[in-house]
Design a protein around this motif. Structure first.
Motif, PDB file in Angstrom:
ATOM      1  N   GLN A   1       0.845  15.561 -36.904  1.00 52.29           N
ATOM      2  CA  GLN A   1       0.582  15.107 -35.450  1.00 52.29           C
ATOM      3  C   GLN A   1       1.766  14.489 -34.829  1.00 52.29           C
ATOM      4  OE1 GLN A   1      -1.717  11.738 -34.508  1.00 52.29           O
ATOM      5  NE2 GLN A   1      -3.414  12.902 -33.872  1.00 52.29           N
ATOM      6  N   ILE A   2       2.335  15.583 -34.130  1.00 51.52           N
ATOM      7  CA  ILE A   2       3.823  15.157 -33.739  1.00 51.52           C
ATOM      8  C   ILE A   2       3.565  13.821 -32.342  1.00 51.52           C
ATOM      9  CG2 ILE A   2       5.691  15.956 -32.178  1.00 51.52           C
ATOM     10  CD1 ILE A   2       4.822  18.624 -33.281  1.00 51.52           C
ATOM     11  N   THR A   3       4.558  12.761 -32.738  1.00 53.39           N
ATOM     12  CA  THR A   3       4.764  11.630 -31.786  1.00 53.39           C
ATOM     13  C   THR A   3       5.963  12.112 -31.258  1.00 53.39           C
ATOM     14  OG1 THR A   3       5.749  10.269 -33.607  1.00 53.39           O
ATOM     15  CG2 THR A   3       3.367  10.058 -33.491  1.00 53.39           C
ATOM     16  N   HIS A   4       7.197  12.535 -32.030  1.00 57.31           N
ATOM     17  CA  HIS A   4       8.457  12.563 -31.322  1.00 57.31           C
ATOM     18  C   HIS A   4       9.178  14.101 -31.686  1.00 57.31           C
ATOM     19  CE1 HIS A   4       7.775   8.065 -31.453  1.00 57.31           C
ATOM     20  NE2 HIS A   4       8.720   8.119 -30.431  1.00 57.31           N
ATOM     21  N   CYS A   5       9.825  14.283 -30.741  1.00 61.73           N
ATOM     22  CA  CYS A   5      10.771  15.538 -31.046  1.00 61.73           C
ATOM     23  C   CYS A   5      12.019  15.343 -30.377  1.00 61.73           C
ATOM     24  CB  CYS A   5      10.145  16.844 -30.854  1.00 61.73           C
ATOM     25  SG  CYS A   5      10.962  18.311 -31.361  1.00 61.73           S
ATOM     26  N   GLY A   6      13.126  15.585 -31.232  1.00 61.90           N
ATOM     27  CA  GLY A   6      14.577  15.769 -30.751  1.00 61.90           C
ATOM     28  C   GLY A   6      14.686  16.797 -29.941  1.00 61.90           C
ATOM     29  N   ILE A   7      15.432  16.827 -28.952  1.00 61.80           N
ATOM     30  CA  ILE A   7      16.085  18.209 -28.299  1.00 61.80           C
ATOM     31  C   ILE A   7      17.376  18.375 -28.814  1.00 61.80           C
ATOM     32  CG2 ILE A   7      16.729  19.089 -26.011  1.00 61.80           C
ATOM     33  CD1 ILE A   7      14.697  17.379 -24.721  1.00 61.80           C
ATOM     34  N   CYS A   8      17.670  19.698 -29.285  1.00 66.39           N
ATOM     35  CA  CYS A   8      18.737  20.164 -30.151  1.00 66.39           C
ATOM     36  C   CYS A   8      19.499  21.155 -29.292  1.00 66.39           C
ATOM     37  CB  CYS A   8      18.319  20.532 -31.439  1.00 66.39           C
ATOM     38  SG  CYS A   8      20.115  21.241 -32.433  1.00 66.39           S
ATOM     39  N   GLY A   9      20.747  21.435 -29.430  1.00 72.43           N
ATOM     40  CA  GLY A   9      21.444  22.627 -28.535  1.00 72.43           C
ATOM     41  C   GLY A   9      20.662  24.010 -29.098  1.00 72.43           C
ATOM     42  N   SER A  10      20.438  23.857 -30.283  1.00 72.22           N
ATOM     43  CA  SER A  10      19.787  25.373 -30.604  1.00 72.22           C
ATOM     44  C   SER A  10      18.490  25.490 -29.827  1.00 72.22           C
ATOM     45  CB  SER A  10      19.221  25.012 -32.146  1.00 72.22           C
ATOM     46  OG  SER A  10      20.133  24.772 -33.106  1.00 72.22           O
TER      47      SER A  10
ATOM     48  N   GLY B   1       3.539  37.697 -41.571  1.00 69.56           N
ATOM     49  CA  GLY B   1       3.826  38.299 -40.170  1.00 69.56           C
ATOM     50  C   GLY B   1       3.452  37.035 -39.060  1.00 69.56           C
ATOM     51  N   SER B   2       2.967  36.017 -39.473  1.00 65.47           N
ATOM     52  CA  SER B   2       2.663  34.655 -38.743  1.00 65.47           C
ATOM     53  C   SER B   2       4.131  34.121 -38.409  1.00 65.47           C
ATOM     54  CB  SER B   2       1.767  33.582 -39.398  1.00 65.47           C
ATOM     55  OG  SER B   2       2.450  33.074 -40.470  1.00 65.47           O
ATOM     56  N   TYR B   3       4.009  33.207 -37.143  1.00 63.20           N
ATOM     57  CA  TYR B   3       5.343  32.883 -36.510  1.00 63.20           C
ATOM     58  C   TYR B   3       5.431  31.200 -36.929  1.00 63.20           C
ATOM     59  CZ  TYR B   3       6.788  37.160 -34.640  1.00 63.20           C
ATOM     60  OH  TYR B   3       7.189  38.528 -34.329  1.00 63.20           O
ATOM     61  N   SER B   4       6.657  30.756 -36.734  1.00 62.92           N
ATOM     62  CA  SER B   4       6.825  29.200 -36.696  1.00 62.92           C
ATOM     63  C   SER B   4       6.903  28.875 -35.288  1.00 62.92           C
ATOM     64  CB  SER B   4       8.012  29.057 -37.645  1.00 62.92           C
ATOM     65  OG  SER B   4       9.274  29.834 -37.012  1.00 62.92           O
ATOM     66  N   TYR B   5       6.351  27.674 -35.210  1.00 62.02           N
ATOM     67  CA  TYR B   5       6.340  27.157 -33.909  1.00 62.02           C
ATOM     68  C   TYR B   5       6.815  25.778 -34.068  1.00 62.02           C
ATOM     69  CZ  TYR B   5       3.846  31.306 -32.401  1.00 62.02           C
ATOM     70  OH  TYR B   5       3.592  32.735 -32.140  1.00 62.02           O
ATOM     71  N   GLY B   6       7.658  25.216 -33.051  1.00 60.10           N
ATOM     72  CA  GLY B   6       8.189  23.855 -32.994  1.00 60.10           C
ATOM     73  C   GLY B   6       7.581  22.747 -32.238  1.00 60.10           C
ATOM     74  N   GLY B   7       8.529  21.805 -32.303  1.00 67.19           N
ATOM     75  CA  GLY B   7       7.923  20.367 -32.214  1.00 67.19           C
ATOM     76  C   GLY B   7       7.649  19.756 -30.681  1.00 67.19           C
ATOM     77  N   TYR B   8       7.874  20.903 -29.783  1.00 65.06           N
ATOM     78  CA  TYR B   8       7.550  20.434 -28.219  1.00 65.06           C
ATOM     79  C   TYR B   8       6.098  20.663 -28.156  1.00 65.06           C
ATOM     80  CZ  TYR B   8      12.587  21.136 -27.215  1.00 65.06           C
ATOM     81  OH  TYR B   8      13.985  21.226 -26.685  1.00 65.06           O
ATOM     82  N   ALA B   9       5.346  20.120 -28.989  1.00 65.18           N
ATOM     83  CA  ALA B   9       4.000  20.360 -29.314  1.00 65.18           C
ATOM     84  C   ALA B   9       3.186  19.245 -29.529  1.00 65.18           C
ATOM     85  CB  ALA B   9       3.951  21.380 -30.074  1.00 65.18           C
ATOM     86  N   ASP B  10       1.772  19.366 -29.835  1.00 67.76           N
ATOM     87  CA  ASP B  10       0.959  18.398 -30.365  1.00 67.76           C
ATOM     88  C   ASP B  10       0.892  18.159 -31.897  1.00 67.76           C
ATOM     89  OD1 ASP B  10      -0.033  17.143 -28.093  1.00 67.76           O
ATOM     90  OD2 ASP B  10      -1.490  18.683 -27.782  1.00 67.76           O
ATOM     91  N   TYR B  11       1.118  19.539 -32.485  1.00 60.82           N
ATOM     92  CA  TYR B  11       0.787  19.667 -33.926  1.00 60.82           C
ATOM     93  C   TYR B  11       1.978  20.840 -34.564  1.00 60.82           C
ATOM     94  CZ  TYR B  11      -3.386  17.064 -33.470  1.00 60.82           C
ATOM     95  OH  TYR B  11      -4.362  15.972 -33.224  1.00 60.82           O
TER      96      TYR B  11
END
Length: 360
Positions: free
Chosen positions: A41-50, A132-142
């Protein structure tokens, strides 16, 4: 263990999303849960140049829709029965830029603790698992990740500071540590932005005799000296800077990702048998180089990419022990679109952490 939450976040639908046009939505093909996984359960996510490069397909075609963000910190809310590292529900944990690798005993990289170089790496966002599933990052809830790439966050590090360490921090800590940064060494950090400011602080904490921040103008000089640098070079303000500082550094870590950077001049700064490590990744190419820049002084030119899970844990513990505190701007997750525009325009001082206020 049941799941009563949805995987939703800020989705980039096309190249224009980098201009602050991400849309909140549900992930279309998330990874199915396995007993080695952890849901966060995401509380924080850094923003990266990537994130910026990926949103605009700068490093190649992006598999839209994507949810970027690979500096993730939050609470473990679902933990598989075969999860590693003793992670339990309720633990504060984090994930960096890598979500998976093959982890096979016969894999040269994985078996030697170099998982980030595995040929079967799955990045934390905009990448595809073997099923075949995808990875999704942290600008999200989970976020869902294999436990091998999930790490506990030391109590001494606030979540908003821990998040950008998981990519930005390790990207410079790893080459500094792996190339002998410490007492007796004079170290230069080229580009004092989000990555470079970590480089200055970690080089100083590792005990380098001298740390030099190198940037184009004097604008950041005062900040960089406060971060611990002993000296500052402003390349735009001294036309003979390369001559004045020639053969003065043992190790250089370059965070700049511009094809027009004065690379040959940077190499002049190295002492005989010095080492230059490139971590910034331009979207097209590096500047041309002359072989005599290496041959004449016997210097080494290398590259580095993030770091393996064990070294990320080492870095976090080192930061906690030495009191390394990155310069962070906190921005509510709901304002992610504005934050990425600010990041792309170079307004961050020096990393941005998105705060998911509903989960605090």
């Amino acid at each position: 263990m049941s799941q009563d939450y949805k995987f939703e976040g800020w989705l980039g639908k096309d190249k224009d999303s980098v201009n602050g046009k991400m849309v909140w939505g549900e992930f279309p093909h998330p990874k199915p849960f396995e007993e080695t996984d952890v849901d966060i359960q995401i509380t924080h996510c850094g923003i990266c140049g990537s994130d910026i490069h990926t949103l605009r397909s700068g490093w190649g075609p992006t598999p839209y829709p994507c949810c970027v963000g690979h500096e993730i910190v939050g609470k473990a809310v679902r933990v598989g029965k075969k999860a590693e590292k003793g992670i339990k529900v309720g633990d504060r944990v984090g994930v960096g830029a890598q979500n998976s690798s093959c982890l096979k005993p016969d894999c040269e990289e994985c078996s030697s603790g170099l998982e980030q170089h595995c040929q079967h790496t799955v990045n934390t966002f905009a990448d595809q698992y073997p099923d075949g599933s995808y990875s999704y990052g942290g600008y999200a809830d989970y976020h869902r990740a294999p436990s091998h790439f999930v790490m506990k966050i030391p109590d001494a590090i606030p979540s908003e500071e821990a998040a950008p360490m998981l990519c930005g921090g390790i990207t410079v800590y790893s080459p500094l540590k792996n190339n002998g940064c410490g007492p007796g060494k004079k170290v230069g950090i080229i580009g004092v932005g989000g990555l470079g400011h970590f480089g200055v602080m970690f080089a100083k904490a590792l005990g380098a005799d001298k740390v030099v921040g190198i940037s184009r103008s004097h604008d950041k000089k005062e900040d960089v000296l406060k971060m611990g640098a002993d000296e500052y070079i402003a390349t735009n303000d001294d036309k003979d800077w390369a001559k004045h500082h020639a053969r003065s550094l043992d190790l250089i870590v370059c965070t700049v990702s511009s094809p027009s950077m004065p690379l040959m001049d940077y190499l002049q700064l190295l002492r005989t048998k010095g080492t230059f490590i490139q971590v910034g990744a331009p979207e097209d190419k590096l500047p041309d180089m002359n072989a005599f820049a290496f041959i004449a002084k016997g210097v080494k030119f290398g590259g580095s990419m993030i770091g393996p899970p064990w070294q990320i844990e080492e870095m976090l513990n080192f930061a906690a022990e030495k009191g390394v505190h990155p310069w962070i701007q906190k921005v509510p997750m709901k304002d992610a679109n504005k934050a990425i525009v600010d990041m792309d325009q170079g307004k961050a001082r020096y990393r941005i952490s998105l705060v998911n206020e509903k989960h605090l």
